[in-house]
Design a protein around this motif. Structure first.
Motif, mmCIF file in Angstrom:
data_model
loop_
_atom_site.group_PDB
_atom_site.id
_atom_site.type_symbol
_atom_site.label_atom_id
_atom_site.label_comp_id
_atom_site.label_asym_id
_atom_site.label_seq_id
_atom_site.Cartn_x
_atom_site.Cartn_y
_atom_site.Cartn_z
ATOM 1 N N THR A 1 -13.522 -5.405 30.499
ATOM 2 C CA THR A 1 -12.437 -6.079 29.638
ATOM 3 C C THR A 1 -12.700 -6.102 28.402
ATOM 4 O O THR A 1 -11.618 -6.211 27.642
ATOM 5 C CB THR A 1 -12.328 -7.506 30.216
ATOM 6 N N GLN A 2 -14.001 -5.768 27.778
ATOM 7 C CA GLN A 2 -14.239 -5.761 26.483
ATOM 8 C C GLN A 2 -14.893 -4.513 26.135
ATOM 9 O O GLN A 2 -15.823 -4.000 26.915
ATOM 10 C CB GLN A 2 -15.023 -7.085 26.218
ATOM 11 N N LEU A 3 -14.702 -4.047 24.984
ATOM 12 C CA LEU A 3 -15.676 -2.734 24.246
ATOM 13 C C LEU A 3 -15.780 -2.916 22.770
ATOM 14 O O LEU A 3 -14.891 -3.478 22.063
ATOM 15 C CB LEU A 3 -14.477 -1.587 24.487
ATOM 16 N N GLN A 4 -17.005 -2.950 22.407
ATOM 17 C CA GLN A 4 -17.493 -2.945 21.251
ATOM 18 C C GLN A 4 -17.860 -1.560 20.625
ATOM 19 O O GLN A 4 -18.517 -0.531 21.237
ATOM 20 C CB GLN A 4 -18.832 -3.710 21.130
ATOM 21 N N VAL A 5 -17.244 -1.348 19.521
ATOM 22 C CA VAL A 5 -17.340 0.003 19.164
ATOM 23 C C VAL A 5 -17.894 0.081 17.477
ATOM 24 O O VAL A 5 -17.306 -0.877 16.961
ATOM 25 C CB VAL A 5 -16.083 0.983 19.013
ATOM 26 N N THR A 6 -18.970 0.444 17.373
ATOM 27 C CA THR A 6 -19.754 0.658 15.974
ATOM 28 C C THR A 6 -19.756 1.991 15.329
ATOM 29 O O THR A 6 -20.147 3.012 16.343
ATOM 30 C CB THR A 6 -21.136 -0.114 16.070
ATOM 31 N N TYR A 7 -19.362 2.105 14.288
ATOM 32 C CA TYR A 7 -19.383 3.650 13.675
ATOM 33 C C TYR A 7 -20.260 3.289 12.218
ATOM 34 O O TYR A 7 -19.744 2.593 11.345
ATOM 35 C CB TYR A 7 -18.011 3.988 13.306
ATOM 36 N N ARG A 8 -21.511 3.917 12.064
ATOM 37 C CA ARG A 8 -22.284 3.875 11.067
ATOM 38 C C ARG A 8 -22.489 5.078 10.521
ATOM 39 O O ARG A 8 -22.666 5.864 11.206
ATOM 40 C CB ARG A 8 -23.875 3.271 11.427
ATOM 41 N N GLN A 9 -22.233 5.032 9.094
ATOM 42 C CA GLN A 9 -22.303 6.255 8.471
ATOM 43 C C GLN A 9 -23.040 6.105 7.081
ATOM 44 O O GLN A 9 -22.875 5.168 6.435
ATOM 45 C CB GLN A 9 -20.843 6.778 7.981
ATOM 46 N N THR A 10 -24.315 7.073 7.046
ATOM 47 C CA THR A 10 -25.178 7.095 5.968
ATOM 48 C C THR A 10 -25.242 8.359 5.322
ATOM 49 O O THR A 10 -24.445 9.285 5.704
ATOM 50 C CB THR A 10 -26.644 6.498 6.317
ATOM 51 N N GLU A 11 -25.939 8.777 4.177
ATOM 52 C CA GLU A 11 -25.964 9.918 3.816
ATOM 53 C C GLU A 11 -26.786 10.974 4.654
ATOM 54 O O GLU A 11 -26.652 12.310 4.631
ATOM 55 C CB GLU A 11 -26.773 9.847 2.322
ATOM 56 N N LYS A 12 -27.595 10.580 5.467
ATOM 57 C CA LYS A 12 -28.181 11.534 6.416
ATOM 58 C C LYS A 12 -28.060 11.373 7.839
ATOM 59 O O LYS A 12 -28.391 12.252 8.688
ATOM 60 C CB LYS A 12 -29.876 11.242 6.385
ATOM 61 N N SER A 13 -27.142 10.330 8.249
ATOM 62 C CA SER A 13 -26.751 10.308 9.711
ATOM 63 C C SER A 13 -25.622 9.675 9.976
ATOM 64 O O SER A 13 -25.012 9.127 9.190
ATOM 65 C CB SER A 13 -27.999 9.342 10.487
ATOM 66 N N LYS B 1 -20.024 0.161 23.884
ATOM 67 C CA LYS B 1 -20.568 -0.473 24.614
ATOM 68 C C LYS B 1 -19.618 -1.672 25.366
ATOM 69 O O LYS B 1 -18.793 -2.187 24.820
ATOM 70 C CB LYS B 1 -21.595 -1.613 23.685
ATOM 71 N N ASP B 2 -19.636 -1.419 26.645
ATOM 72 C CA ASP B 2 -18.532 -2.259 27.519
ATOM 73 C C ASP B 2 -19.361 -3.261 28.284
ATOM 74 O O ASP B 2 -20.599 -3.057 28.550
ATOM 75 C CB ASP B 2 -17.521 -1.053 28.079
ATOM 76 N N LEU C 1 -8.322 4.073 18.364
ATOM 77 C CA LEU C 1 -8.495 2.655 19.119
ATOM 78 C C LEU C 1 -7.375 1.792 19.083
ATOM 79 O O LEU C 1 -7.044 1.006 20.108
ATOM 80 C CB LEU C 1 -9.827 2.107 18.553
ATOM 81 N N ASP C 2 -6.592 1.637 18.007
ATOM 82 C CA ASP C 2 -5.700 0.676 17.877
ATOM 83 C C ASP C 2 -4.649 0.436 18.989
ATOM 84 O O ASP C 2 -4.180 -0.644 19.477
ATOM 85 C CB ASP C 2 -4.693 0.853 16.472
ATOM 86 N N PRO C 3 -3.932 1.694 19.452
ATOM 87 C CA PRO C 3 -3.044 1.396 20.519
ATOM 88 C C PRO C 3 -3.590 0.837 21.890
ATOM 89 O O PRO C 3 -2.799 0.379 22.594
ATOM 90 C CB PRO C 3 -2.690 2.967 20.554
ATOM 91 N N TRP C 4 -4.789 0.945 21.931
ATOM 92 C CA TRP C 4 -5.500 0.297 23.241
ATOM 93 C C TRP C 4 -5.773 -1.246 23.268
ATOM 94 O O TRP C 4 -6.225 -1.704 24.011
ATOM 95 C CB TRP C 4 -6.616 1.139 23.684
ATOM 96 N N GLN C 5 -5.705 -1.756 21.951
ATOM 97 C CA GLN C 5 -5.784 -3.138 21.755
ATOM 98 C C GLN C 5 -5.182 -4.084 22.848
ATOM 99 O O GLN C 5 -5.697 -5.131 23.058
ATOM 100 C CB GLN C 5 -5.595 -3.601 20.382
ATOM 101 N N GLN C 6 -4.153 -3.471 23.106
ATOM 102 C CA GLN C 6 -3.365 -4.590 24.192
ATOM 103 C C GLN C 6 -3.834 -4.559 25.625
ATOM 104 O O GLN C 6 -3.525 -5.486 26.184
ATOM 105 C CB GLN C 6 -1.633 -4.086 24.225
ATOM 106 N N LYS C 7 -4.587 -3.532 25.914
ATOM 107 C CA LYS C 7 -5.001 -3.405 27.371
ATOM 108 C C LYS C 7 -6.558 -3.766 27.308
ATOM 109 O O LYS C 7 -6.847 -4.066 28.470
ATOM 110 C CB LYS C 7 -4.838 -1.893 27.819
ATOM 111 N N LEU C 8 -7.272 -3.704 26.062
ATOM 112 C CA LEU C 8 -8.461 -3.918 26.237
ATOM 113 C C LEU C 8 -8.856 -4.883 25.184
ATOM 114 O O LEU C 8 -8.335 -4.493 23.808
ATOM 115 C CB LEU C 8 -9.090 -2.588 26.400
ATOM 116 N N ASP C 9 -9.928 -5.652 24.987
ATOM 117 C CA ASP C 9 -10.399 -6.531 23.986
ATOM 118 C C ASP C 9 -11.438 -5.632 23.202
ATOM 119 O O ASP C 9 -12.603 -5.718 23.687
ATOM 120 C CB ASP C 9 -11.098 -7.654 24.386
ATOM 121 N N ILE C 10 -10.787 -4.940 22.157
ATOM 122 C CA ILE C 10 -11.581 -4.059 21.374
ATOM 123 C C ILE C 10 -12.270 -4.514 19.904
ATOM 124 O O ILE C 10 -11.537 -5.165 19.465
ATOM 125 C CB ILE C 10 -11.015 -2.923 21.216
#
Length: 252
Positions: free
Chosen positions: A183-195, A201-202, A136-145
């Motif tokens: 213009t905005q993008l929300q990215v969530t990564y959730r990691q648990t033992e089972k899932s 979300k834009d 995601l980092d390289p796209w921070q300049q073009k999109l509010d992530i």
């Protein structure tokens, strides 16, 4: 002798009872057979639908692989080979060493980018949330992530699973950048033992999912999610942005 004690009368009633019992049994058997037949027909229809769906996903996988090969070939031809050809031409017309060095540096950077797209560096040793951050980092300049890693358990994902998750994220990111107008993008990564849950979300223009639900990109995402023993869910509407979720079951 009473009439009901007459052996003939008794035999008649026994015969009538047997006929009634046999008739009832035949009626019950017929109902059960009819119900079983309907159930088998429903199962066959469901099986045919599943086979057709799996066939469609396989076809999508083949097309997606061919599209990826075409993209890589175009990157090599238009990017790396084009830059190297320019280096050769510049050296033949007497370009300065500094200019040639700069062009070679650009060529090396292009080669690294292509290599990174094929197999991210340190794939085996990098945690998944860091790989996503690097993507995601390289796209921070073009999109509010806004990236939110939520790590609730340390798990060992195989390199194959990491690659599939990264390809899913790349596909979702490409869709946002090329098609959403967000213009905005929300990215969530959730990691648990089972899932594992990956959410994009834009605030883009959205689209009618009933019209575009069978697109190649969406089928490719579903195929990769199934490979991970997961599900891909998409919610969108014109003017309301898009919400894409990949849920992977690690307990299965």
């Amino acid at each position: 002798m009473e009439k009901w004690q007459d052996p003939n009368v008794i035999a008649l009633w026994i015969a009538i009872s047997v006929v009634m019992v046999v008739t009832i049994l035949l009626f019950v058997v017929k109902i059960m057979h009819s119900g079983y037949k309907r159930m088998m027909q429903a199962n066959l229809r469901q099986a045919r639908l599943q086979v057709e769906h799996q066939k469609k996903l396989v076809e999508t996988a083949l097309v997606a692989q061919e599209r990826e090969r075409t993209r890589i070939a175009a990157d090599l031809h238009d990017g790396l080979i084009g830059r190297l050809t320019l280096v050769r031409m510049k050296s033949q017309v007497g370009a300065t060493p500094v200019e040639v060095e700069g062009l070679l540096g650009d060529s090396i950077a292009e080669a690294r980018r292509i290599s990174h797209d094929l197999t991210p560096p340190l794939l085996d040793f990098s945690p998944m949330h860091d790989l996503l951050d690097n993507l995601l980092d390289p796209w921070q300049q073009k999109l509010d992530i806004t990236y939110r890693p939520d790590i609730r358990a340390q798990i060992d994902l195989t390199p194959e699973n990491k690659i599939q998750l990264l390809r899913i994220a790349q596909e979702l990111l490409t869709n946002v950048i090329k098609h959403s107008g967000a213009t905005q993008l929300q990215v969530t990564y959730r990691q648990t033992e089972k899932s594992i849950i990956l959410l994009f979300k834009d605030n883009g223009k959205g689209f009618d999912t009933t019209i575009l639900k069978n697109g190649l990109g969406l089928n490719s995402l579903e195929m990769r999610a199934q490979y991970l023993n997961g599900r891909y869910l998409l919610r969108s509407a014109p003017g309301k942005g898009t919400r894409a979720v990949v849920a992977v079951n690690l307990a299965a």
